[in-house]
Design an enzyme around this catalytic site. Structure first.
Site, short mmCIF file in Angstrom:
data_model
loop_
_atom_site.label_atom_id
_atom_site.label_comp_id
_atom_site.label_asym_id
_atom_site.label_seq_id
_atom_site.Cartn_x
_atom_site.Cartn_y
_atom_site.Cartn_z
N SER A 97 0.82 -1.20 0.00
CA SER A 97 0.00 0.00 0.00
C SER A 97 0.87 1.26 0.00
CB SER A 97 -0.96 -0.05 1.19
OG SER A 97 -2.02 0.86 1.05
N ASP A 229 -9.53 -5.52 -4.50
CA ASP A 229 -8.97 -4.52 -3.58
C ASP A 229 -9.87 -3.30 -3.57
OD1 ASP A 229 -7.43 -2.49 -2.32
OD2 ASP A 229 -5.57 -3.51 -2.88
N HIS A 258 -7.41 -5.99 -0.14
CA HIS A 258 -6.21 -5.18 0.14
C HIS A 258 -5.36 -5.83 1.22
CE1 HIS A 258 -3.90 -1.54 -0.20
NE2 HIS A 258 -4.02 -1.28 1.09
#
Length: 278
Positions: A97, A229, A258
């Site tokens: 991320s 995601d 995610h």
């Protein structure tokens, strides 16, 4: 506990496990978490004989809750300070991320010039850029990130609980196997960090343009992304990022969220190990 003090006086916490003579695998965590988010990968890889290192970004986890420097330039420089202190060479850098943005920024601006990086992995990562701009018309509107800031300022504890209970791990999907332990661990990590760092960090992960960093990366780079995601949509991240990488490989996972490094750790760990050993 182990800390490095940066050039601007910020104490950065880090973990360093495994044989010092082994190849290092270095982990960069996502927003608003800490090095603890990599437990499943670090335990797996240290038991495979690797040296594993992870740090808490400034303002996050156990690092100093300073009021400034919450931008990608400082994040990458802080990481570089840790890895220079440990004199890591031939490292594989893995970022999730926001941490994927940090990897791109670090590798392009510090790691490659210092000859410290062997490979990179971007998992559910934010590059090339998340926010909608004239050059990135498919990005998310700035109002999305303004909403994050408003929710954080109004009730950070509830906002973090809602993120972890819902879209982060796909626990809002029909048939999802919800883990209260996973939710509480995400919340714990988030609340351990500082509200100012997390507030400012939203701009860092959403508005930083990593396009030039991706283009500058020459090391083999594996891009992993869940097709479901809900936090970093794949069409505005991984599928664009791979077009800028000179030596990149994209692998996607149908139905993965995610938070796949945690809830699908067995799959992700096997793919990481194969790439590191290749």
């Amino acid at each position: 506990m182990a800390f490095v003090t940066t050039s601007d006086g910020v104490e950065i916490f880090y973990k360093d496990w495994g044989p010092k003579s082994a190849q290092p695998v270095v982990f960069h965590h996502g927003w608003p978490l800490s090095a603890d988010d990599w437990d499943a990968q670090m335990l797996f890889l240290v038991n495979q004989g690797f040296r594993v290192v992870a740090h808490d970004r400034r303002g996050h986890g156990r690092s100093a809750q300073v009021g400034d420097g919450h931008d990608m330039d400082h994040y990458a420089a802080d990481a570089a300070a840790v890895f220079a202190h440990l004199d890591l060479r031939g490292a594989v850098h893995v970022g999730h991320s926001t941490g994927g943005g940090e990897v791109a920024h670090y590798v392009a601006r510090h790691g490659q010039p210092q000859d410290r990086v062997a490979k990179a992995v971007l998992i559910g990562a934010v590059p090339p850029i998340m926010v909608k701009t004239p050059a990135n018309p498919g990005g998310l509107p700035i109002e999305v990130f303004d909403g994050f800031r408003a929710a954080l300022a109004a009730n950070r504890a509830q906002f973090y609980l809602d993120v972890a209970s819902g879209p982060f791990y796909g626990f809002n999907r029909d048939g999802a196997q919800v883990s209260q332990g996973v939710i509480q661990n995400w919340w714990r990590q988030g609340m351990q960090g500082g509200a100012k760092a997390h507030y400012d960090g939203i701009k860092a992960f959403s508005e930083t343009d990593f396009t030039d960093d991706l283009k500058a990366m020459t090391v083999p780079t594996l891009v992993l992304h869940g097709e479901d995601d809900q936090i970093v949509p794949i069409d505005d991240s991984a599928r664009l990022a791979i077009t800028h990488l000179r030596n990149g490989t994209l692998k996607t996972y149908p139905g993965f969220s995610h938070g796949m490094c945690t809830v699908n750790a067995d799959v992700i760990n096997a793919d990481l190990l194969a790439f590191i050993r290749a």
